[in-house]
Design a protein around this motif. Structure first.
Motif, PDB file in Angstrom:
ATOM      1  N   PHE A   1       4.453  10.615  99.330  1.00 56.42           N
ATOM      2  CA  PHE A   1       5.124  11.886  99.609  1.00 56.42           C
ATOM      3  C   PHE A   1       6.312  12.067  98.682  1.00 56.42           C
ATOM      4  CE2 PHE A   1       7.209   8.811 102.363  1.00 56.42           C
ATOM      5  CZ  PHE A   1       8.554   9.099 102.195  1.00 56.42           C
ATOM      6  N   ARG A   2       6.686  13.330  98.492  1.00 57.49           N
ATOM      7  CA  ARG A   2       7.828  13.642  97.626  1.00 57.49           C
ATOM      8  C   ARG A   2       8.364  15.022  97.978  1.00 57.49           C
ATOM      9  NH1 ARG A   2       3.206  14.362  94.865  1.00 57.49           N
ATOM     10  NH2 ARG A   2       2.885  16.341  93.772  1.00 57.49           N
ATOM     11  N   THR A   3       9.657  15.218  97.739  1.00 60.50           N
ATOM     12  CA  THR A   3      10.296  16.517  97.944  1.00 60.50           C
ATOM     13  C   THR A   3      11.601  16.557  97.163  1.00 60.50           C
ATOM     14  OG1 THR A   3      10.983  18.146  99.594  1.00 60.50           O
ATOM     15  CG2 THR A   3      11.665  15.886  99.985  1.00 60.50           C
ATOM     16  N   ALA A   4      12.141  17.745  96.984  1.00 60.81           N
ATOM     17  CA  ALA A   4      13.432  17.931  96.314  1.00 60.81           C
ATOM     18  C   ALA A   4      14.304  18.821  97.183  1.00 60.81           C
ATOM     19  CB  ALA A   4      13.247  18.547  94.933  1.00 60.81           C
ATOM     20  N   ILE A   5      15.571  18.453  97.324  1.00 62.40           N
ATOM     21  CA  ILE A   5      16.528  19.215  98.125  1.00 62.40           C
ATOM     22  C   ILE A   5      17.691  19.620  97.234  1.00 62.40           C
ATOM     23  CG2 ILE A   5      18.132  19.142 100.072  1.00 62.40           C
ATOM     24  CD1 ILE A   5      16.241  17.255 101.460  1.00 62.40           C
ATOM     25  N   ALA A   6      17.969  20.917  97.197  1.00 61.20           N
ATOM     26  CA  ALA A   6      19.051  21.443  96.367  1.00 61.20           C
ATOM     27  C   ALA A   6      20.373  21.398  97.125  1.00 61.20           C
ATOM     28  CB  ALA A   6      18.741  22.870  95.935  1.00 61.20           C
TER      29      ALA A   6
END
Length: 253
Positions: free
Chosen positions: A172-177
């Protein structure tokens, strides 16, 4: 935008039979704020370790939350009386994160049950604690909703549904600004694995946001030497006013 890549490495520790568990670590656990800071981005990725085949149903979901330091907020209601807007009722929010982001691999109401949300305080409304509303205010929940609207508009509260990619129920992967206006302190980071809305595993760590350079010096001066900070602010204001006056004088000639 400056990017801070928080690489989440997986650990293959011994796990209970038939268990699913994610064990994560941050390769970089700080965000530095200086005079040119215009926000940052955290990239989070990892994997699920299991001792048995992947269950067919229900599907695995991943939820990631990042919470800034909690603070007390007073939310006021304005009403128009005699042609002018004035403050009327006010509710003090006991504890609200200065920044809060929830990223999910599916719509939140599918990935998480109501009971588990109450238990782990994952959704944005559950992350806010307000228990001291005056008895005279019957609609105290609207003040919490107002705070969420204000924070969401400033990108300080985020609900990012369907932004966590899950590959083959394992990776899994994600990006948070992170916005430019960040409060200094520890940012609590939690990762939840869920099936059928129930939390089957969770992991917690933190990212430290700190001011550096001129930002750190001014922040420390304002807290520890408020008198000299006031003199410095006055001197800067006088210098700016004199400089502007000098420029306009030259332009008029």
């Amino acid at each position: 935008m400056r990017k801070l890549i928080a690489v989440l490495a997986l650990s293959f520790a011994s796990l209970p039979a038939l268990a699913e568990e994610v064990v994560l670590g941050l390769s970089s656990d700080t965000v530095s704020i200086n005079t040119n800071f215009d926000g940052s981005e955290i990239l989070i990725f990892g994997a699920v370790k299991r001792d048995a085949p992947v269950p067919a149903e229900p599907p695995l979901q991943v939820i990631v939350t990042v919470a800034g330091p909690s603070e007390t907020k007073t939310v006021r209601r304005k009403e128009k009386r005699f042609g002018i807007w004035i403050n009327t009722d006010a509710v003090e929010i006991d504890s609200a994160p200065s920044f809060y982001a929830v990223s999910t691999s599916a719509p939140l109401n599918e990935a998480l049950s109501f009971t588990e949300d109450v238990r782990h305080r994952i959704s944005i409304p559950r992350a806010i604690r307000s228990v001291g509303a005056p008895a005279s205010i019957a609609d105290s929940e609207t003040f919490t909703q107002a705070l969420i609207r204000i924070k969401s508009k400033a990108n300080q509260y985020q609900l990012n549904e369907d932004t966590v990619s899950v590959d083959e129920d394992t990776l899994f992967r994600t990006a948070i600004a992170l916005p430019a206006a960040l409060t200094e302190g520890d940012y609590r980071t939690r990762i939840f694995l869920t099936r059928g809305g129930n939390v089957v595993s969770q992991y917690e760590t933190s990212i430290y946001v700190r001011k550096v350079g001129m930002e750190r010096w001014l922040f420390t001066l304002s807290r520890e030497q408020s008198f000299f900070y006031g003199l410095l602010s006055l001197a800067i204001a006088v210098a700016a006013g004199w400089g502007a006056s000098a420029v306009f004088s030259l332009l008029r000639r």
